[in-house]
Enzyme design. Sequence first.
Site, PDB file in Angstrom:
ATOM      1  N   ASN A  66      -0.705  19.269 -21.092  1.00 47.51           N
ATOM      2  CA  ASN A  66      -0.930  18.534 -22.317  1.00 47.51           C
ATOM      3  C   ASN A  66      -1.221  19.130 -23.573  1.00 47.51           C
ATOM      4  O   ASN A  66      -1.414  18.608 -24.889  1.00 47.51           O
ATOM      5  CB  ASN A  66      -2.321  17.854 -22.073  1.00 47.51           C
ATOM      6  CG  ASN A  66      -2.145  16.705 -20.852  1.00 47.51           C
ATOM      7  OD1 ASN A  66      -1.306  15.674 -21.094  1.00 47.51           O
ATOM      8  ND2 ASN A  66      -2.972  16.786 -19.816  1.00 47.51           N
ATOM      9  N   HIS A 126       7.374  10.118 -28.739  1.00 52.82           N
ATOM     10  CA  HIS A 126       6.179  10.842 -28.186  1.00 52.82           C
ATOM     11  C   HIS A 126       6.464  12.243 -28.313  1.00 52.82           C
ATOM     12  O   HIS A 126       5.786  12.907 -28.703  1.00 52.82           O
ATOM     13  CB  HIS A 126       5.983  10.242 -26.687  1.00 52.82           C
ATOM     14  CG  HIS A 126       5.194  11.263 -26.077  1.00 52.82           C
ATOM     15  ND1 HIS A 126       3.831  10.961 -26.074  1.00 52.82           N
ATOM     16  CD2 HIS A 126       5.159  11.937 -24.847  1.00 52.82           C
ATOM     17  CE1 HIS A 126       3.071  11.853 -25.665  1.00 52.82           C
ATOM     18  NE2 HIS A 126       3.966  12.534 -24.714  1.00 52.82           N
ATOM     19  N   LYS A 133       7.382  23.321 -14.371  1.00 45.94           N
ATOM     20  CA  LYS A 133       6.290  22.083 -14.041  1.00 45.94           C
ATOM     21  C   LYS A 133       5.851  22.179 -12.529  1.00 45.94           C
ATOM     22  O   LYS A 133       4.907  21.861 -12.114  1.00 45.94           O
ATOM     23  CB  LYS A 133       6.895  20.710 -14.515  1.00 45.94           C
ATOM     24  CG  LYS A 133       5.920  19.517 -14.220  1.00 45.94           C
ATOM     25  CD  LYS A 133       6.138  18.460 -15.138  1.00 45.94           C
ATOM     26  CE  LYS A 133       5.054  17.402 -14.658  1.00 45.94           C
ATOM     27  NZ  LYS A 133       5.130  16.233 -15.374  1.00 45.94           N
ATOM     28  N   ARG A 188      -3.145  22.074 -14.264  1.00 51.08           N
ATOM     29  CA  ARG A 188      -1.984  20.966 -14.942  1.00 51.08           C
ATOM     30  C   ARG A 188      -2.363  20.256 -16.232  1.00 51.08           C
ATOM     31  O   ARG A 188      -1.678  20.019 -16.865  1.00 51.08           O
ATOM     32  CB  ARG A 188      -1.892  19.859 -13.709  1.00 51.08           C
ATOM     33  CG  ARG A 188      -0.669  19.025 -14.124  1.00 51.08           C
ATOM     34  CD  ARG A 188      -0.500  17.972 -12.811  1.00 51.08           C
ATOM     35  NE  ARG A 188       0.420  17.095 -13.281  1.00 51.08           N
ATOM     36  CZ  ARG A 188       1.092  16.250 -12.362  1.00 51.08           C
ATOM     37  NH1 ARG A 188       0.901  16.163 -11.088  1.00 51.08           N
ATOM     38  NH2 ARG A 188       1.902  15.508 -12.783  1.00 51.08           N
ATOM     39  N   LYS A 195       3.184  11.454 -11.163  1.00 57.31           N
ATOM     40  CA  LYS A 195       2.146  10.510 -12.269  1.00 57.31           C
ATOM     41  C   LYS A 195       2.793   9.352 -12.287  1.00 57.31           C
ATOM     42  O   LYS A 195       4.014   9.441 -12.822  1.00 57.31           O
ATOM     43  CB  LYS A 195       1.733  11.322 -13.549  1.00 57.31           C
ATOM     44  CG  LYS A 195       0.689  12.107 -13.644  1.00 57.31           C
ATOM     45  CD  LYS A 195       0.398  12.460 -14.816  1.00 57.31           C
ATOM     46  CE  LYS A 195      -0.604  13.638 -15.012  1.00 57.31           C
ATOM     47  NZ  LYS A 195      -0.926  13.726 -16.393  1.00 57.31           N
ATOM     48  N   ARG A 219       0.848  -1.233  -0.050  1.00 56.65           N
ATOM     49  CA  ARG A 219       0.034   0.051   0.066  1.00 56.65           C
ATOM     50  C   ARG A 219       0.875   1.545  -0.061  1.00 56.65           C
ATOM     51  O   ARG A 219       0.531   2.308   0.325  1.00 56.65           O
ATOM     52  CB  ARG A 219      -0.815  -0.035   1.104  1.00 56.65           C
ATOM     53  CG  ARG A 219      -2.004  -1.038   1.283  1.00 56.65           C
ATOM     54  CD  ARG A 219      -3.218  -0.805   1.992  1.00 56.65           C
ATOM     55  NE  ARG A 219      -4.220  -1.720   1.836  1.00 56.65           N
ATOM     56  CZ  ARG A 219      -4.128  -2.628   2.756  1.00 56.65           C
ATOM     57  NH1 ARG A 219      -3.410  -2.831   3.768  1.00 56.65           N
ATOM     58  NH2 ARG A 219      -4.983  -3.887   2.685  1.00 56.65           N
ATOM     59  N   GLU A 269      -4.400  17.372 -11.198  1.00 58.49           N
ATOM     60  CA  GLU A 269      -4.769  17.283 -12.622  1.00 58.49           C
ATOM     61  C   GLU A 269      -6.430  17.745 -12.653  1.00 58.49           C
ATOM     62  O   GLU A 269      -6.920  17.315 -13.594  1.00 58.49           O
ATOM     63  CB  GLU A 269      -4.382  16.591 -13.753  1.00 58.49           C
ATOM     64  CG  GLU A 269      -4.534  17.183 -15.043  1.00 58.49           C
ATOM     65  CD  GLU A 269      -3.794  15.988 -16.119  1.00 58.49           C
ATOM     66  OE1 GLU A 269      -2.698  16.031 -15.782  1.00 58.49           O
ATOM     67  OE2 GLU A 269      -4.307  15.879 -17.103  1.00 58.49           O
ATOM     68  N   HIS A 326      -1.491  12.759 -29.513  1.00 54.15           N
ATOM     69  CA  HIS A 326      -2.076  11.000 -29.237  1.00 54.15           C
ATOM     70  C   HIS A 326      -2.756  10.648 -30.606  1.00 54.15           C
ATOM     71  O   HIS A 326      -2.482   9.340 -30.823  1.00 54.15           O
ATOM     72  CB  HIS A 326      -3.028  11.177 -28.267  1.00 54.15           C
ATOM     73  CG  HIS A 326      -2.134  11.451 -26.893  1.00 54.15           C
ATOM     74  ND1 HIS A 326      -3.019  12.117 -25.761  1.00 54.15           N
ATOM     75  CD2 HIS A 326      -1.186  10.900 -26.433  1.00 54.15           C
ATOM     76  CE1 HIS A 326      -1.945  12.086 -24.760  1.00 54.15           C
ATOM     77  NE2 HIS A 326      -0.858  11.191 -24.822  1.00 54.15           N
ATOM     78  N   GLU A 338       9.209  19.026 -24.982  1.00 51.01           N
ATOM     79  CA  GLU A 338       8.577  18.825 -23.913  1.00 51.01           C
ATOM     80  C   GLU A 338       8.912  20.309 -23.292  1.00 51.01           C
ATOM     81  O   GLU A 338       8.214  20.892 -22.468  1.00 51.01           O
ATOM     82  CB  GLU A 338       8.647  17.557 -22.737  1.00 51.01           C
ATOM     83  CG  GLU A 338       8.268  16.430 -23.325  1.00 51.01           C
ATOM     84  CD  GLU A 338       6.570  16.263 -23.414  1.00 51.01           C
ATOM     85  OE1 GLU A 338       6.079  17.031 -23.131  1.00 51.01           O
ATOM     86  OE2 GLU A 338       6.324  15.356 -24.006  1.00 51.01           O
ATOM     87  N   HIS A 368      -0.757  17.540 -27.070  1.00 52.16           N
ATOM     88  CA  HIS A 368      -1.109  16.003 -26.827  1.00 52.16           C
ATOM     89  C   HIS A 368      -2.230  15.521 -27.595  1.00 52.16           C
ATOM     90  O   HIS A 368      -2.295  14.407 -27.750  1.00 52.16           O
ATOM     91  CB  HIS A 368      -0.797  15.775 -25.274  1.00 52.16           C
ATOM     92  CG  HIS A 368       0.624  15.849 -24.747  1.00 52.16           C
ATOM     93  ND1 HIS A 368       1.367  16.860 -24.685  1.00 52.16           N
ATOM     94  CD2 HIS A 368       1.186  14.929 -24.145  1.00 52.16           C
ATOM     95  CE1 HIS A 368       2.354  16.576 -24.120  1.00 52.16           C
ATOM     96  NE2 HIS A 368       2.624  15.362 -23.848  1.00 52.16           N
TER      97      HIS A 368
END
Length: 350
Positions: free
Chosen positions: A232, A252, A214, A228, A134, A112, A224, A239, A176, A235
């Site tokens: 993206n 990417h 960031k 936040r 993340k 946990r 997010e 994507h 990025e 993106h």
Amino acid sequence: MKVNIPLKKVVDNSYDITIDSLEKQYFDTKVAIITNPKVAGLHLGYLLSKISAKELYIITVPDGEEYKNQQTIDTILESLFNHRFNRKSLLIAFGGGVIGDMTGYVSTIYQRGIDFIQIPTTLLSQVDASVGGKTGMNNSYGKNLIGAFHQPKSVLIDPLFLTTLPSREFGAGVAEIIKMAVTFNKDFFTFLETADLTQSDILQEAIQKAVQTKADVVAQDEKEHGIRAALNYGHTFGHVIENETKYKKYLHGEAVAIGMVMANETSLKMGLISEDEVLRVKKLLEKYNLPVTYSIKDIDSFYETFFLDKKSSDTTITFILPVGLGGVKITDRCEKNLIIDVLNQFNDSV
Ligand SMILES: NC(=O)c1ccc[n+]([C@@H]2O[C@H](COP(=O)([O-])OP(=O)(O)OC[C@H]3O[C@@H](n4cnc5c(N)ncnc54)[C@H](O)[C@@H]3O)[C@@H](O)[C@H]2O)c1
């Protein structure tokens, strides 16, 4: 009758990100370094000259995005149970974003939750993936669909690792960096226009500025729910490009670069950015050999694929649009016709 669990505690998960040569450190606990054969071959010797522990284990997993899955997670968990790791033990992610995401995820679920440290070795992971907590893995339904927010105890960024990075991987990281400058920091963008990131001191400065940008965003919106999501930028379109090209043609960051160009054209049509600013972003991307063009074969199919994006709902698509340089708008109210017009600019026949 009701029983109330008063969980409204403020938990301080703050942590430091150090951008410098690694310092020698001893950990008075069990530590597992999680890495892959490529990174281990290049840099494990150096890491072990800096890091020691009461008990130290190296867990090596196969290299590649296709291994960021449950099977690899199970392999890591198995190894931790075999070595009797406990809640006071520590994991160290030593590699790019793939290793970072998986180590973070394992540290979230092992008993946990145990502590982990990020030691990112690609530019993309130094400026982006290692910062902000993340964690995740892929499954047959898509990328990063399983995961949790779990902040590391610290992030140690040593730019020395980047000396062995292939140039395309370097460029993907720069994409990025540019993303953060365009959306949040005009001065940073101007700095990048004249900076020579092949110079180690300038690169270190750029990493520091990107990480600071960031970190500021994550501090405002850790999970997010709002701002936040602006990270993206590029993106939503990127994507779709990755999906259409089956994750093979572009890294990417490269797909995100094209995505940023598409988002900029959308902003231009909406009067949010000037033609000159759009050109400046394109020029900066080109400076790092990032792709800025793309031929869409089927506009309708491209548009429909937007709905697979995690930010989309059944009926709306969320676009992250630059507002000038250093500003950003998150909207799910773009007219379909306007988006189709933008996509048509990237059509084979135009
Ligand atoms: N958690 C987040 O916030 C976040 C943000 C952005 C991206 N990501 C994730 O990060 C991953 C992409 O990360 P990435 O671009 O670092 O890819 P990656 O981890 O696959 O690394 C790219 C390649 O470079 C190799 N490599 C790593 N360090 C090297 C070095 N110093 N020298 C030479 N080769 C080296 C790796 O072994 C790999 O082959 C994706 O899975 C993406 O989903 C996560």
